[in-house]
Scaffold this motif. Structure first.
Motif, short mmCIF file in Angstrom:
data_model
loop_
_atom_site.label_atom_id
_atom_site.label_comp_id
_atom_site.label_asym_id
_atom_site.label_seq_id
_atom_site.Cartn_x
_atom_site.Cartn_y
_atom_site.Cartn_z
N ASP A 190 61.17 29.02 8.67
CA ASP A 190 60.47 29.39 9.91
C ASP A 190 60.23 30.89 10.00
OD1 ASP A 190 63.13 30.05 10.21
OD2 ASP A 190 63.21 29.54 12.35
N ARG A 215 70.03 22.11 17.53
CA ARG A 215 68.62 21.75 17.32
C ARG A 215 67.94 22.62 16.27
NH1 ARG A 215 65.43 22.40 22.36
NH2 ARG A 215 66.96 23.98 22.91
N ARG A 216 68.54 23.74 15.93
CA ARG A 216 67.93 24.65 14.96
C ARG A 216 67.77 23.98 13.60
NH1 ARG A 216 68.13 30.30 13.45
NH2 ARG A 216 66.14 30.56 12.35
N TYR A 248 62.15 34.72 13.13
CA TYR A 248 62.34 33.30 12.82
C TYR A 248 61.87 32.47 14.02
CZ TYR A 248 64.88 35.18 8.93
OH TYR A 248 65.20 35.89 7.78
N ASP A 259 70.78 29.56 18.62
CA ASP A 259 71.80 29.14 17.64
C ASP A 259 72.46 27.86 18.12
OD1 ASP A 259 71.49 31.26 15.82
OD2 ASP A 259 72.62 32.58 17.14
N THR A 260 71.65 26.81 18.22
CA THR A 260 72.16 25.52 18.69
C THR A 260 71.96 24.47 17.61
OG1 THR A 260 70.06 24.74 19.62
CG2 THR A 260 71.42 26.15 21.03
N SER A 298 61.58 29.32 15.05
CA SER A 298 62.29 28.26 15.76
C SER A 298 63.45 28.80 16.59
CB SER A 298 62.79 27.18 14.79
OG SER A 298 63.82 27.69 13.97
N TYR A 299 63.87 30.03 16.33
CA TYR A 299 64.98 30.61 17.07
C TYR A 299 64.66 30.73 18.57
CZ TYR A 299 68.40 34.00 18.73
OH TYR A 299 69.37 34.63 19.44
N HIS A 321 54.66 26.82 17.79
CA HIS A 321 55.60 27.92 18.01
C HIS A 321 54.90 29.15 18.58
CE1 HIS A 321 59.02 25.91 16.14
NE2 HIS A 321 58.11 25.34 15.37
N THR A 352 65.15 27.18 20.06
CA THR A 352 66.43 26.50 19.86
C THR A 352 67.64 27.43 19.88
OG1 THR A 352 66.39 26.71 17.44
CG2 THR A 352 65.26 24.81 18.41
#
Length: 235
Positions: free
Chosen positions: A143, A117-118, A106, A114-115, A108-109, A167, A112
Motif C-alpha cells: 500500500d 484490519r490492516r 502507506y 495499527d489494527t 491503508s494506514y 483510498h 485501519t
C-alpha cells in the motif's frame, strides 16, 4: 463557594476542528499525461538518495511536457531539493514521513491504523495487483503510495484507478497534513490530487474526520507472512 465542578457541554470540542485545504479542481490530462504524473510523483516521493538526485535532469524533461497546473508544483519541489542538497532533504524526509502518523505514505494506514484490519487491507492490495496481471516485488508494503502510483503509471489498468479511488481519503489526509506543515512534499502530492477526479462531499467529510481524529490506534504487533515489494509486470 460551590464544590461542584462545572459540566462541559459534551458537544463542545476541546480542540477546534482543523480546516481542510482547498478542494482542487482536476487538471485536464490525457491518459498518457496522467500516467506520467503518477510515475513522476512516485519517484519524487521516494527517499532522496544519490540515485534520486541523479534522476533530476530526466525528471525535469518529462515535467516540462505536462500542463502547467501539475508541472509547476513538481518543478518547484525539484528547485528546492537542488537548492537545499541531499543531507538536509534526507533528514527532512525522515522527520516528515517516518515520525508523523498523519504523513504516512502507506495508504491503508489512514483507514485501519495499527489494527487487525490492516492485514486484510494489505492482502487486498496484493490481490488487486494480481488481478491486473502484475506481481509486487519490492522492499516495501503493497500500500506504499509511490508503489501504487508506479502501478498506475506502468499498468494503465482500471484496477489502479479503483485502488486510488478506494483510498482517496488517505491521499487527501496526507495532502492536508503536508500543507498544514508547509512541507515541500505537499507539492508532488498536490500534483497527484490534480490528476484524480474531484473529491465529493461525502469523501471530504470522511477526510475531515480523519484529519481531526487520526487513524484507528489499536496496536496489535502486526506480523505479515509476505515480503514488501514493488510492482513489476509478470511474465
Amino acid at each position: 463557594m460551590s464544590s461542584v465542578l462545572p459540566i462541559r457541554d459534551r458537544t463542545e470540542r476541546v480542540t477546534p476542528l482543523r480546516p481542510l485545504p482547498e478542494t482542487l479542481a482536476p487538471t485536464t490530462l490525457t491518459p498518457g499525461q496522467r500516467r506520467t504524473v503518477h510515475m513522476l510523483a512516485s519517484l519524487l516521493l521516494e527517499y532522496p538518495d544519490a540515485v534520486w538526485f541523479d534522476r533530476i535532469p530526466v525528471l525535469r524533461e518529462h515535467i516540462s511536457a505536462l500542463p502547467r497546473p501539475v508541472a509547476e508544483p513538481m518543478t518547484r519541489f525539484l528547485d528546492g531539493a537542488e537548492r537545499d542538497g541531499a543531507s538536509g532533504l534526507q533528514r527532512e524526509y525522515v522527520t516528515t514521513f517516518d515520525l508523523k502518523r498523519k504523513c504516512s505514505l502507506y495508504l491503508s494506514y489512514y483507514a485501519t491504523g495499527d489494527t487487525r484490519r490492516r492485514g486484510t487491507a494489505l492482502v487486498t492490495f496484493l490481490e488487486a495487483y494480481r488481478a491486473a496481471g502484475w506481481e509486487f516485488d519490492a522492499a516495501d508494503l503493497p500500500d506504499y503510495l509511490p508503489a501504487v502510483l508506479e502501478f498506475s503509471a506502468l499498468s494503465g489498468s482500471p484496477i489502479a484507478d479503483a485502488l486510488l479511488a478506494a483510498h482517496r481519503e488517505g491521499v487527501e489526509v496526507l495532502r492536508a497534513a503536508l500543507e498544514s506543515m508547509d512541507s515541500r512534499w505537499a507539492d508532488p502530492v498536490r500534483a497527484v490530487t490534480l490528476s484524480l477526479p474531484k473529491v465529493d462531499q461525502a469523501t471530504r467529510e470522511r477526510v475531515l474526520a480523519l484529519v481531526n481524529e487520526g487513524p484507528p490506534a489499536e496496536t496489535v504487533g502486526l506480523s505479515l507472512p509476505m515480503p514488501a515489494f514493488r510492482a513489476r509486470e509478470s511474465r
